[in-house]
Design an enzyme around this catalytic site. Structure first.
Site, PDB file in Angstrom:
ATOM      1  N   GLY A   8       2.522  -0.598   4.015  1.00 25.58           N
ATOM      2  CA  GLY A   8       2.340  -1.592   2.957  1.00 25.58           C
ATOM      3  C   GLY A   8       2.314  -3.106   3.326  1.00 25.58           C
ATOM      4  O   GLY A   8       3.339  -3.457   4.190  1.00 25.58           O
ATOM      5  N   THR A   9       1.507  -3.836   3.024  1.00 28.30           N
ATOM      6  CA  THR A   9       1.422  -5.263   3.389  1.00 28.30           C
ATOM      7  C   THR A   9       0.932  -5.818   2.117  1.00 28.30           C
ATOM      8  O   THR A   9      -0.179  -5.480   1.574  1.00 28.30           O
ATOM      9  CB  THR A   9       0.220  -5.491   4.340  1.00 28.30           C
ATOM     10  OG1 THR A   9       0.480  -4.993   5.664  1.00 28.30           O
ATOM     11  CG2 THR A   9       0.283  -7.186   4.740  1.00 28.30           C
ATOM     12  N   THR A  17      -5.827 -17.285   4.790  1.00 25.83           N
ATOM     13  CA  THR A  17      -4.679 -16.417   4.068  1.00 25.83           C
ATOM     14  C   THR A  17      -4.096 -17.336   2.883  1.00 25.83           C
ATOM     15  O   THR A  17      -4.162 -16.798   1.787  1.00 25.83           O
ATOM     16  CB  THR A  17      -3.685 -16.274   5.189  1.00 25.83           C
ATOM     17  OG1 THR A  17      -4.247 -15.511   6.141  1.00 25.83           O
ATOM     18  CG2 THR A  17      -2.495 -15.580   4.631  1.00 25.83           C
ATOM     19  N   SER A  52      -9.938   0.974   2.746  1.00 28.48           N
ATOM     20  CA  SER A  52     -10.568   0.126   1.661  1.00 28.48           C
ATOM     21  C   SER A  52      -9.588   0.130   0.577  1.00 28.48           C
ATOM     22  O   SER A  52      -9.479   1.026   0.044  1.00 28.48           O
ATOM     23  CB  SER A  52     -11.958   0.307   1.353  1.00 28.48           C
ATOM     24  OG  SER A  52     -12.368  -0.378   0.205  1.00 28.48           O
ATOM     25  N   ASN A 101       1.336 -11.643   7.262  1.00 25.96           N
ATOM     26  CA  ASN A 101       0.396 -12.338   8.015  1.00 25.96           C
ATOM     27  C   ASN A 101       0.902 -12.851   9.444  1.00 25.96           C
ATOM     28  O   ASN A 101       0.723 -13.968  10.069  1.00 25.96           O
ATOM     29  CB  ASN A 101       0.027 -13.677   7.371  1.00 25.96           C
ATOM     30  CG  ASN A 101      -1.392 -14.152   7.954  1.00 25.96           C
ATOM     31  OD1 ASN A 101      -2.229 -13.399   8.260  1.00 25.96           O
ATOM     32  ND2 ASN A 101      -1.501 -15.478   8.044  1.00 25.96           N
ATOM     33  N   SER A 113       0.746  -1.314   0.079  1.00 29.75           N
ATOM     34  CA  SER A 113       0.140   0.094   0.113  1.00 29.75           C
ATOM     35  C   SER A 113       0.815   1.086   0.061  1.00 29.75           C
ATOM     36  O   SER A 113       0.068   2.519  -0.111  1.00 29.75           O
ATOM     37  CB  SER A 113      -0.871  -0.004   1.238  1.00 29.75           C
ATOM     38  OG  SER A 113      -2.030  -0.860   0.928  1.00 29.75           O
TER      39      SER A 113
HETATM   40  C1  REY Z   1      -4.057  -8.053   2.232  1.00 30.17           C
HETATM   41  C2  REY Z   1      -4.010  -9.243   3.102  1.00 30.17           C
HETATM   42  C3  REY Z   1      -3.638  -6.608   2.969  1.00 30.17           C
HETATM   43  C4  REY Z   1      -2.623  -9.766   2.982  1.00 30.17           C
HETATM   44  C5  REY Z   1      -3.999  -5.483   2.260  1.00 30.17           C
HETATM   45  N1  REY Z   1      -2.728  -4.872   1.709  1.00 30.17           N
HETATM   46  O1  REY Z   1      -5.058  -4.896   2.253  1.00 30.17           O
HETATM   47  C6  REY Z   1      -2.827  -3.791   0.997  1.00 30.17           C
HETATM   48  C7  REY Z   1      -2.088  -2.920   1.786  1.00 30.17           C
HETATM   49  C8  REY Z   1      -2.457  -3.694  -0.439  1.00 30.17           C
HETATM   50  O2  REY Z   1      -2.732  -2.190   2.684  1.00 30.17           O
HETATM   51  C9  REY Z   1      -2.346 -11.093   4.030  1.00 30.17           C
HETATM   52  N2  REY Z   1      -3.361 -11.081   5.090  1.00 30.17           N
HETATM   53  C10 REY Z   1      -1.086 -10.988   4.443  1.00 30.17           C
HETATM   54  C11 REY Z   1      -4.267 -12.090   5.064  1.00 30.17           C
HETATM   55  C12 REY Z   1      -5.059 -12.247   6.609  1.00 30.17           C
HETATM   56  O3  REY Z   1      -4.266 -12.931   4.197  1.00 30.17           O
HETATM   57  N3  REY Z   1      -5.849 -13.394   6.345  1.00 30.17           N
HETATM   58  O4  REY Z   1      -0.601 -10.741   5.530  1.00 30.17           O
HETATM   59  O5  REY Z   1      -0.068 -11.305   3.696  1.00 30.17           O
HETATM   60  O6  REY Z   1      -0.738  -2.893   1.703  1.00 30.17           O
END
Ligand code: REY
Length: 410
Positions: A340-341, A162, A198, A367, A101
């Protein structure tokens, strides 16, 4: 407005400031008395503390981590662990990774440049530019980068489990409309009322940029940010799955305790697009955040809009502007940037308001909230410096869980 126009504006504002008060701020547009610059002495970064935070992230399950700080005394970088668990290659500050992000700040810059050029109005309905795309004409352009549209974040359902969630989208190519439809299937909140993070908002930012410019978003990032700042290791990559060049491999933690890490490096990131598909490196992120704060990318009016923030939690230390976070640290320093995640990668990229100091940090896992929170410790160490002995252990602000963009922290 072009970069050279900004440079000219910056130069004349510096001159005016110098004539007026003998001040020679490095950023002509920074308010010299703002709390982030009010310290008479800027603390030197505590690089031991930064290294400690990287180690702590590893202690919480990250195979590797790194941080790069820029300040008045130059550049300092630290690495820990590996960038590739199979080859054992050590973490490397020259390596590229998925910034998740932090992409939103790039997208916001592009959007605000278009506003500045009179091609979009921040307070106009999104439907003016994308007729019929949203079911509510009250949703404005500004509601998107401030996360106030009320549109649901479709990634919560997508990644509720996940690894299966990730594997189901790893190679998928979504149209933006498909992503929007996933969001619109879920209940919406009233527009303009409350902050609710979002990814759907930034999918729409991407749609707006393409509609207004008539070109793919990649073109806008390239011509408006990447080339002007000479960010040689930054690119918007979608739907190619590879991270080209020297890079960090990302490792996703499954939900099940003790399960093996999943190498998540290769993916389309189609589920995120303008919300999260940029790849970069620590030096480019430092340059980007510094340039943004110094007014090299946006006019003063647009930068002001971007850094006008509202709180995102009840501690009154975490805020959101337009595609930009503000964190108020324990020493009073205010830093602006984004987190960012994306599967396998946690990122932080922040700078002070005057752009004189910046920090980028990453860990090659996700995660695993505790690893992200530990990585966030690099911010305090870098921007607040060494704590006086008496203050160590007696914190004046709570240690907050990392504010990335995960369902687990909502
Ligand atoms: C998506 C989930 C996180 C990642 C997300 N990322 O909204 C946007 C950002 C681009 O804000 C995933 N988590 C992880 C899960 C939780 O799967 N059940 O942690 O890799 O950066």
């Amino acid at each position: 407005m072009t970069l050279s126009t900004h440079r000219r504006l910056a130069a004349s504002a510096t001159l005016i400031a110098a004539l007026a008060g003998g001040l020679a701020p490095t950023n002509a547009f920074a308010a010299p008395s703002s709390p982030d610059t009010a310290h008479t002495t800027t603390p030197a970064p505590d690089m031991e503390g930064v290294a400690g935070a990287l180690k702590a992230a590893m202690g919480q399950g990250a195979p590797g981590a790194m941080a790069r700080f820029t300040g008045p005394d130059g550049v300092e970088a630290r690495t820990a662990g590996v960038r590739d668990r199979v080859s054992g290659a050590p973490m490397d500050t020259g390596a590229r990774f998925r910034i998740g992000s932090v992409t939103k700040t790039f997208s916001s810059v592009v959007l605000l440049q278009l506003v500045d050029e009179g091609r979009l109005e921040l307070d106009a309905p999104v439907n003016r530019y994308l007729p019929g795309v949203l079911p509510d004409d009250r949703i404005t352009v500004r509601h998107l980068p401030t996360h106030r549209s009320g549109l649901a974040d479709y990634t919560e359902a997508m990644f509720a489990r996940t690894v299966p969630g990730f594997e189901s989208v790893r190679n998928r190519v979504f149209s933006r409309q498909e992503l929007l439809d996933l969001s619109l299937r879920e209940p919406r909140a009233a527009p303009g009322v409350a902050y609710k993070y979002s990814n759907a908002n930034f999918v729409l930012v991407g749609m707006l940029v393409e509609r207004v410019t008539g070109k793919p978003v990649a073109h806008a990032y390239e011509h408006r940010v990447i080339r002007p700042l000479r960010l040689r290791n930054t690119s918007y990559v979608h739907p190619d799955t590879r991270v080209e060049g020297l890079h960090v491999r990302g490792y996703l933690h499954p939900d099940e305790a003790g399960a093996a890490l999943v190498d998540s490096t290769e993916q389309t990131v189609s589920w995120a697009q303008a919300a999260g598909a940029v790849i970069s490196d620590p030096a480019d992120l430092n340059t980007f955040m510094t340039a943004l704060m110094r007014g090299r990318l946006l006019s003063p009016r647009m930068l002001d809009a971007m850094i006008t923030v509202t709180p995102t939690d009840t501690t009154n230390t975490r805020f959101y502007g337009l595609g930009l976070r503000r964190y108020d640290l324990s020493c009073g320093a205010r830093v602006y940037g984004h987190t960012g995640t994306v599967q396998g990668y946690y990122t932080y990229a922040f700078a002070t308001r005057d752009g004189r100091r910046s920090l980028s940090a990453m860990a090659n896992t996700s995660n695993r909230g505790a690893a992200n929170t530990a990585l966030g410790g690099t911010l305090e160490a870098a921007f607040c410096g060494k704590k006086p002995a008496a203050a160590r252990g007696a914190r004046s602000v709570p240690v907050l869980p990392a504010e990335t963009d995960l369902p687990e922290r909502r």
